[in-house]
Each structure stands twice: as C-alpha cells, then as structure tokens.
Design an enzyme around this catalytic site. Structure first.
Site, PDB file in Angstrom:
ATOM      1  N   GLU A 195       0.807  -1.218   0.000  1.00 43.61           N
ATOM      2  CA  GLU A 195       0.000   0.000   0.000  1.00 43.61           C
ATOM      3  C   GLU A 195       0.846   1.277   0.000  1.00 43.61           C
ATOM      4  OE1 GLU A 195      -2.525   0.120   3.421  1.00 43.61           O
ATOM      5  OE2 GLU A 195      -0.887   0.530   4.805  1.00 43.61           O
ATOM      6  N   ASP A 196       2.161   1.146  -0.107  1.00 42.35           N
ATOM      7  CA  ASP A 196       3.028   2.332  -0.121  1.00 42.35           C
ATOM      8  C   ASP A 196       3.986   2.293  -1.311  1.00 42.35           C
ATOM      9  OD1 ASP A 196       3.772   4.784   1.030  1.00 42.35           O
ATOM     10  OD2 ASP A 196       5.482   3.890   2.042  1.00 42.35           O
TER      11      ASP A 196
END
Length: 303
Positions: A195-196
């Site tokens: 998610e990053d």
C-alpha cells in the site's frame, strides 16, 4: 567512516513518529554497533533516511555493498521482512538478514540517487503498475493485516472519527467510503498488496532496472495500492490519465481502483485533521503529499 550518525533532518522530524520516539532514537547507535559487529559489517558512507527509518550504507565481510536499515517499529512495517522474503528479490530489494524484534534489516544496496521520482511520469506510473502486478503474489498465511478486516473496521471508525473531529469536511465523502467498505470489503482478494508503492520507493538496481523498497504489505485487492501514484507528483498529468496508465500496466479494474482510492483518501483526510488536532504544524503537513493532495483526490474519486 568511523561511526554511525543519525541524519540531522531525521532527528528534526522524529518526534512526529509517536510515543517512544526519543527512546528509540537513543537506541539507534547501539543497534548500529550491535549489528555491524554481528554481521561483520564496515560503515561505508553517511546514513540516509526516509520517513520512518535510517539506512546506513555498509560493506559486508566479502566487500560487497549493503544497507543496514534501522526502522521505527510500527504496525504497517511489521511484515516488511515477510514481504521481502516472499518476493526473494524478484522485483524487490533483496534481504540478506533481519531481526524483526529490533526493526533491523540487512539489505541489498540500490542506487539511492535514482528513483522513479525523476523519470517521465507515464513511464514511472507504468513501471509502478507492472511491479505492483508482479509483486501481487498470494499472501502468506502469516501476513498480519488484511483489507477485509480493515474495511470492516473503517465502517464504524471513519464516521466516528469524523464526528469527533468536528465534521471537518463534507459528510458525503464519509458515506461513500463506508458504502465501499461495506460492499467491497467482504469480497476483497487475498493477494499481497504493497500500500506504499510510490515513486521514491522504487530505486534503480543492477540485477533489475527498478526494484521496490520499504513495502507496507497487506492481504487484499491490488487496486488498494493505486493512490500513491496520485498523491506523489500531483501536478504532473491528470488523475484520469494516471489511473488509466496504472490500471493498464497492473491489469486491474478502473472502477474498483477509483473506489478503493476514495476510501484511502478519506482515511488520510481524517488522519490529517487528527494530526492537526494533536498540534502538528499545518506547514509541515502541507509538505507531505499523502496529506496535501487528499482533498483533490477524494473529489476526483467521488465524482
């Protein structure tokens, strides 16, 4: 180089990490010395830093370059070693060793001077999309975080937090995000999603042209990770174009991408107001793209 020094800029902002940051910072020189001795490393330049950790260039006993990473222990990074060991260097930085309880990793050294941040925007996004697809392997059973569970929590957490903060933005965003979590959360996939995965977290390598660093993995839908291409380099191209390039390269659904992007934008929007309520500097937050761009992203995703 004779010793380890925490980068001054990291010291200046480290208080924002949260409770216990001062004690953790005090422990870093000890951890650096402990693990350079344990793994027979020599310092090889000045330490670098990201938002939540320090990266010390070192040489291993055989003379090969590496990075000693000392990371702030927090939930989103707990499974970084698991993700890196699962990928085993395929599309991501190689991990040579790690001690999870101390937040210490020994990593392959990449070219920190070259990231996707400075590549042409379309090429950068298509590279991110292709890497996201490649790294979306079946999630290990021991992966701690799942989108299904997080979506279930957000159904109650988002409206409660928004209300406690004094209803700082239009309720329609909260309602839309909750509806998405209710509808899509229970059927979220079981792929390992980073998610990053933003442009600065993809560095040039020798084994492969581009390799991912600093993953924050969870089990879920690949579309959940798309927002990073919107809040970084926000003024280059349009959101429509960026999402089109990403979804084509990653092979994912555009509408599902828009939906999860709205949820993440609204979540970050509440975090922004929480930080302001706790005394964070508006000027500092305005420099963080994960905060500064979220109102525009939310408006785009809801239209």
């Amino acid at each position: 180089m004779t010793g380890f020094k925490i980068p001054p800029k990291f010291l200046d902002r480290a208080a924002e990490l949260g409770p216990g940051a001062a004690e953790w910072l005090d422990s870093l020189p000890f951890l650096a010395e402990k693990y350079t001795a344990k793994w027979q490393l020599d310092y090889d330049g000045e330490a670098m830093h990201g938002f939540v950790g320090v990266a010390q260039p070192v040489r291993r006993a055989d003379g090969s370059p590496a990075i000693l990473k000392l990371g702030w222990p927090h939930e989103e990074s707990d499974d970084e070693p698991l993700a890196l060991s699962t990928w085993a260097g395929q599309g991501a930085v190689l991990m040579y060793d790690n001690v999870p309880e101390d937040g210490v990793l020994l990593l392959e050294r990449l070219d920190a001077s070259r990231s996707l941040e400075t590549e042409p925007i379309r090429e950068a996004i298509e590279t991110v999309g292709a890497l996201a697809r490649r790294l979306a392997v079946p999630a290990p059973e021991t992966l701690q975080r799942s989108l299904r569970e997080e979506a279930e929590e957000l159904v109650t957490e988002l409206p409660e937090t928004w209300s406690e903060l004094g209803e700082p933005f239009d309720r329609k965003y909260i309602d839309a995000a909750v509806e998405i979590c209710v509808n899509l959360g229970p059927e979220a996939g079981e792929l390992m999603v980073n998610e990053d995965l933003h442009f600065e977290n993809v560095l040039a390598g020798e084994r492969e042209p581009w390799l991912v660093i600093d993953p924050k993995p969870l089990s879920g839908d690949l579309e959940f990770g798309a927002i990073s291409i919107l809040w970084n380099r926000a003024n280059e191209s349009t959101m429509d174009e960026k999402i089109a390039w990403f979804t084509a390269a990653a092979g994912v659904d555009a509408e599902r991408t828009r939906a999860w992007t709205l949820v993440r934008a609204v979540q970050n929007w509440t975090w922004l107001y929480e930080d302001l309520a706790e005394g964070a500097s508006p000027e500092t937050l305005a420099e963080d793209p994960a905060y500064a761009a979220v109102p525009a992203i939310a408006a785009w995703a809801l239209r």
